[in-house]
Design a protein around this motif. Structure first.
Motif, PDB file in Angstrom:
ATOM      1  N   ARG A   1      -1.332  -7.447   1.614  1.00 23.26           N
ATOM      2  CA  ARG A   1      -1.768  -7.166   0.243  1.00 23.26           C
ATOM      3  C   ARG A   1      -2.042  -5.678   0.159  1.00 23.26           C
ATOM      4  NH1 ARG A   1      -6.831  -7.008  -2.490  1.00 23.26           N
ATOM      5  NH2 ARG A   1      -7.923  -7.781  -0.632  1.00 23.26           N
ATOM      6  N   ILE A   2      -1.661  -5.067  -0.935  1.00 25.62           N
ATOM      7  CA  ILE A   2      -1.835  -3.626  -1.083  1.00 25.62           C
ATOM      8  C   ILE A   2      -2.508  -3.333  -2.416  1.00 25.62           C
ATOM      9  CG2 ILE A   2      -0.638  -1.415  -1.368  1.00 25.62           C
ATOM     10  CD1 ILE A   2       1.390  -2.361   0.652  1.00 25.62           C
ATOM     11  N   ARG A   3      -3.529  -2.492  -2.356  1.00 32.93           N
ATOM     12  CA  ARG A   3      -4.247  -2.071  -3.563  1.00 32.93           C
ATOM     13  C   ARG A   3      -4.183  -0.556  -3.652  1.00 32.93           C
ATOM     14  NH1 ARG A   3      -6.882  -4.211  -7.941  1.00 32.93           N
ATOM     15  NH2 ARG A   3      -8.523  -2.898  -8.736  1.00 32.93           N
ATOM     16  N   VAL A   4      -3.830  -0.053  -4.833  1.00 35.54           N
ATOM     17  CA  VAL A   4      -3.760   1.394  -5.026  1.00 35.54           C
ATOM     18  C   VAL A   4      -4.640   1.795  -6.209  1.00 35.54           C
ATOM     19  CG1 VAL A   4      -1.469   1.695  -4.026  1.00 35.54           C
ATOM     20  CG2 VAL A   4      -1.665   1.143  -6.448  1.00 35.54           C
TER      21      VAL A   4
ATOM     22  N   ILE B   1      -7.129   1.034   5.928  1.00 37.52           N
ATOM     23  CA  ILE B   1      -6.849  -0.310   6.443  1.00 37.52           C
ATOM     24  C   ILE B   1      -8.130  -1.131   6.358  1.00 37.52           C
ATOM     25  CG2 ILE B   1      -6.059  -1.674   8.403  1.00 37.52           C
ATOM     26  CD1 ILE B   1      -3.931   0.148   7.307  1.00 37.52           C
ATOM     27  N   GLU B   2      -8.011  -2.329   5.869  1.00 36.16           N
ATOM     28  CA  GLU B   2      -9.148  -3.242   5.834  1.00 36.16           C
ATOM     29  C   GLU B   2      -8.753  -4.539   6.517  1.00 36.16           C
ATOM     30  OE1 GLU B   2     -10.557  -3.795   1.863  1.00 36.16           O
ATOM     31  OE2 GLU B   2     -11.217  -1.709   1.634  1.00 36.16           O
ATOM     32  N   GLY B   3      -9.742  -5.196   7.106  1.00 35.71           N
ATOM     33  CA  GLY B   3      -9.471  -6.456   7.774  1.00 35.71           C
ATOM     34  C   GLY B   3      -9.184  -6.258   9.243  1.00 35.71           C
ATOM     35  N   GLY B   4      -8.597  -7.289   9.850  1.00 39.29           N
ATOM     36  CA  GLY B   4      -8.342  -7.277  11.281  1.00 39.29           C
ATOM     37  C   GLY B   4      -7.237  -6.330  11.685  1.00 39.29           C
ATOM     38  N   ARG B   5      -7.198  -6.040  12.986  1.00 42.36           N
ATOM     39  CA  ARG B   5      -6.178  -5.165  13.550  1.00 42.36           C
ATOM     40  C   ARG B   5      -5.226  -5.943  14.450  1.00 42.36           C
ATOM     41  NH1 ARG B   5      -8.730  -1.997  10.511  1.00 42.36           N
ATOM     42  NH2 ARG B   5      -8.852   0.257  10.863  1.00 42.36           N
ATOM     43  N   ASP B   6      -5.191  -7.263  14.294  1.00 41.80           N
ATOM     44  CA  ASP B   6      -4.327  -8.077  15.137  1.00 41.80           C
ATOM     45  C   ASP B   6      -2.863  -7.763  14.886  1.00 41.80           C
ATOM     46  OD1 ASP B   6      -6.558  -9.281  16.154  1.00 41.80           O
ATOM     47  OD2 ASP B   6      -6.492 -10.972  14.768  1.00 41.80           O
TER      48      ASP B   6
ATOM     49  N   MET C   1      -4.549   4.219  -1.121  1.00 44.02           N
ATOM     50  CA  MET C   1      -3.869   2.947  -0.890  1.00 44.02           C
ATOM     51  C   MET C   1      -4.614   2.198   0.202  1.00 44.02           C
ATOM     52  SD  MET C   1       0.072   2.254   0.430  1.00 44.02           S
ATOM     53  CE  MET C   1       0.795   2.817  -1.115  1.00 44.02           C
ATOM     54  N   VAL C   2      -4.900   0.924  -0.050  1.00 38.61           N
ATOM     55  CA  VAL C   2      -5.576   0.078   0.927  1.00 38.61           C
ATOM     56  C   VAL C   2      -4.622  -1.037   1.323  1.00 38.61           C
ATOM     57  CG1 VAL C   2      -7.551  -1.407   1.398  1.00 38.61           C
ATOM     58  CG2 VAL C   2      -7.819   0.582  -0.097  1.00 38.61           C
ATOM     59  N   LEU C   3      -4.390  -1.162   2.616  1.00 38.47           N
ATOM     60  CA  LEU C   3      -3.525  -2.206   3.161  1.00 38.47           C
ATOM     61  C   LEU C   3      -4.394  -3.270   3.815  1.00 38.47           C
ATOM     62  CD1 LEU C   3      -0.836  -3.438   4.143  1.00 38.47           C
ATOM     63  CD2 LEU C   3      -0.894  -1.812   6.044  1.00 38.47           C
ATOM     64  N   VAL C   4      -4.216  -4.505   3.383  1.00 39.07           N
ATOM     65  CA  VAL C   4      -4.985  -5.623   3.918  1.00 39.07           C
ATOM     66  C   VAL C   4      -4.016  -6.736   4.294  1.00 39.07           C
ATOM     67  CG1 VAL C   4      -6.849  -7.272   3.485  1.00 39.07           C
ATOM     68  CG2 VAL C   4      -6.849  -5.053   2.310  1.00 39.07           C
ATOM     69  N   PHE C   5      -4.252  -7.353   5.446  1.00 43.23           N
ATOM     70  CA  PHE C   5      -3.489  -8.545   5.806  1.00 43.23           C
ATOM     71  C   PHE C   5      -4.398  -9.760   5.650  1.00 43.23           C
ATOM     72  CE2 PHE C   5      -0.338  -5.780   7.593  1.00 43.23           C
ATOM     73  CZ  PHE C   5       0.842  -6.516   7.464  1.00 43.23           C
TER      74      PHE C   5
ATOM     75  N   LEU D   1       7.691  -2.213   2.532  1.00 40.89           N
ATOM     76  CA  LEU D   1       8.390  -2.214   1.243  1.00 40.89           C
ATOM     77  C   LEU D   1       7.403  -2.262   0.085  1.00 40.89           C
ATOM     78  CD1 LEU D   1      11.236  -4.695   2.197  1.00 40.89           C
ATOM     79  CD2 LEU D   1      11.567  -2.295   1.550  1.00 40.89           C
ATOM     80  N   MET D   2       6.371  -3.071   0.223  1.00 45.15           N
ATOM     81  CA  MET D   2       5.351  -3.146  -0.823  1.00 45.15           C
ATOM     82  C   MET D   2       4.632  -1.810  -0.977  1.00 45.15           C
ATOM     83  SD  MET D   2       3.936  -6.983   0.065  1.00 45.15           S
ATOM     84  CE  MET D   2       2.442  -6.839  -0.922  1.00 45.15           C
ATOM     85  N   ALA D   3       4.375  -1.127   0.137  1.00 44.73           N
ATOM     86  CA  ALA D   3       3.723   0.180   0.078  1.00 44.73           C
ATOM     87  C   ALA D   3       4.591   1.185  -0.656  1.00 44.73           C
ATOM     88  CB  ALA D   3       3.413   0.677   1.493  1.00 44.73           C
ATOM     89  N   LEU D   4       5.882   1.122  -0.418  1.00 38.63           N
ATOM     90  CA  LEU D   4       6.802   2.033  -1.090  1.00 38.63           C
ATOM     91  C   LEU D   4       6.778   1.810  -2.596  1.00 38.63           C
ATOM     92  CD1 LEU D   4       8.804   4.239  -0.232  1.00 38.63           C
ATOM     93  CD2 LEU D   4      10.594   2.496  -0.209  1.00 38.63           C
TER      94      LEU D   4
END
Length: 202
Positions: free
Chosen positions: A142-145, A100-105, A132-136, A117-120
């Motif tokens: 936004r997801i980067r793999v 996880i990157e970015g805020g945790r809000d 896999m990196v999940l960023v809001f 769904l995007m992660a899937l």
């Protein structure tokens, strides 16, 4: 736009495909336990371990699918950490480590659903596992793999290039993202470079 009943059927097919593995493993564990001799403690322990691990995986997938495919009835929010807690176990089963990157809000459940769904879909780019990196960005995911032999599947690229293309079970999550993003004035794009594949809503 895909007919809603057709899309619903494809999503059900995808769900069944992704659930049949752990369900089958539970059944196999029960059969082994039933066939084990009373004095075969090792086989009984192995059977119980198999049932426990498979049931835990099944539970994790069901919780994830409830978020990804279930209806959103309110404007409530969940934290990014809570979202990660739903996504990470499912990705772990595919040998994908989640970061996880970015805020945790907190993020609205509707946006969290898009992220799931995007992660899937993004996981399909990692046939041998990876990261896999999940960023809001704001409240948009936004997801980067990245990983060994990562690639954007041709079926996914085609689905994103032509929103009117008929989906298949494998690309049904992408079709649902496109359907949910349209009222927001957004569209899903995926771009591959030498380092990985990036999924984002623009």
């Amino acid at each position: 736009m895909t007919d809603p009943l057709t899309l619903a059927g494809l999503l059900c097919s995808r769900l069944c495909h992704d659930l049949v593995g752990p369900v089958g493993a539970v059944v196999n564990g029960v059969e082994l336990l039933a066939d084990a001799d009373e004095d075969d403690d090792e086989l009984r322990d192995q059977s119980i371990a198999l049932i426990g691990e498979s049931a835990a995986e099944l539970s994790a997938r069901l919780r994830f699918f409830r978020l990804a495919f279930g209806a959103v009835h309110d404007d409530g929010a969940i934290t990014v950490d809570e979202l990660a807690g739903l996504v990470a176990p499912v990705m772990q089963g595919r040998r994908i480590a989640l970061a996880i990157e970015g805020g945790r809000d907190g993020v609205p459940r509707a946006r969290a659903r898009l992220a799931a769904l995007m992660a899937l879909a993004a996981a399909d780019c990692l046939p041998r596992g990876g990261r896999m990196v999940l960023v809001f960005e704001g409240d948009l995911p936004r997801i980067r793999v990245s990983g060994d032999r990562f690639a954007l599947p041709a079926s996914h690229a085609a689905a994103l290039a032509d929103a009117g293309a008929e989906p298949e079970a494998r690309t049904a999550p992408l079709a649902l993202v496109l359907h949910l993003a349209a009222p927001l004035g957004r569209r899903l794009v995926a771009a591959a470079d030498e380092a990985g594949v990036d999924f984002r809503l623009v």
